[in-house]
Scaffold this motif. Structure first.
Motif, PDB file in Angstrom:
ATOM      1  N   GLY A 192       0.784  -1.227   0.000  1.00  0.00           N
ATOM      2  CA  GLY A 192       0.000   0.000   0.000  1.00  0.00           C
ATOM      3  C   GLY A 192       0.809   1.268   0.000  1.00  0.00           C
ATOM      4  N   LYS A 193       2.108   1.174  -0.039  1.00  0.00           N
ATOM      5  CA  LYS A 193       2.954   2.361  -0.013  1.00  0.00           C
ATOM      6  C   LYS A 193       2.917   3.046  -1.374  1.00  0.00           C
ATOM      7  CE  LYS A 193       7.621   4.017   0.543  1.00  0.00           C
ATOM      8  NZ  LYS A 193       9.008   3.684   0.743  1.00  0.00           N
ATOM      9  N   ILE A 194       2.753   4.369  -1.355  1.00  0.00           N
ATOM     10  CA  ILE A 194       2.807   5.150  -2.585  1.00  0.00           C
ATOM     11  C   ILE A 194       3.925   6.172  -2.459  1.00  0.00           C
ATOM     12  CG2 ILE A 194       0.370   4.863  -3.169  1.00  0.00           C
ATOM     13  CD1 ILE A 194      -0.140   7.634  -2.041  1.00  0.00           C
ATOM     14  N   VAL A 195       4.527   6.497  -3.575  1.00  0.00           N
ATOM     15  CA  VAL A 195       5.608   7.471  -3.596  1.00  0.00           C
ATOM     16  C   VAL A 195       5.051   8.755  -4.204  1.00  0.00           C
ATOM     17  CG1 VAL A 195       7.903   7.988  -4.455  1.00  0.00           C
ATOM     18  CG2 VAL A 195       7.318   5.647  -3.832  1.00  0.00           C
ATOM     19  N   LEU A 196       5.171   9.868  -3.462  1.00  0.00           N
ATOM     20  CA  LEU A 196       4.666  11.153  -3.918  1.00  0.00           C
ATOM     21  C   LEU A 196       5.821  12.079  -4.249  1.00  0.00           C
ATOM     22  CD1 LEU A 196       1.892  11.739  -1.232  1.00  0.00           C
ATOM     23  CD2 LEU A 196       1.590  10.872  -3.547  1.00  0.00           C
TER      24      LEU A 196
END
Length: 127
Positions: free
Chosen positions: A42-46
């Motif tokens: 579930g990790k997203i990179v912004l």
């Protein structure tokens, strides 16, 4: 050696249990597993731009909620006019004076109406 199995649950897709794309990763210690940022589900990179946009939106939302809370507190603590606080005070004063009138009626044998009449005569409102 620590083996971690990552599952990708896709509802009814995949096998009978809904599990698809099983992947096993080996770590030498638990701290290696904890410090590995690549396999966090579930990790997203912004981007920095997206982070700053979200921070601005959050600050605007926080300011809006703060103003709404302050307005609500002002309305709740308003003594005069139609507000919850003023109605509570009005009810308490009414209960006090009805109790006082009933006790005075008990001691003086004069009804509440006659007590009001006497008070109006003493104040000079009626003759």
């Amino acid at each position: 050696m620590i083996n971690i199995v990552l599952h990708n649950f896709n509802g009814i897709k995949g096998n009978i249990y809904g599990v698809k794309n099983l992947k096993t990763i080996q770590y030498s210690t638990i701290t290696d597993f904890i410090s590995d940022d690549n396999n966090i589900p579930g990790k997203i990179v912004l981007s920095k731009e997206e982070i700053s946009n979200r921070e601005k939106k959050l600050k605007i939302l926080a300011e809006k909620w703060k103003n709404e809370r302050l307005e609500k507190e002002i309305l709740e603590n308003k003594i005069f006019g139609f507000s919850k606080y003023s109605e509570i005070i009005n009810g308490r004063i009414a209960m006090f004076f009805i109790t006082t009138g009933l006790l005075t009626e008990l001691w003086t044998k004069q009804s509440l109406i006659s007590q009001i009449e006497i008070m109006l005569r003493v104040l000079g409102i009626i003759n």
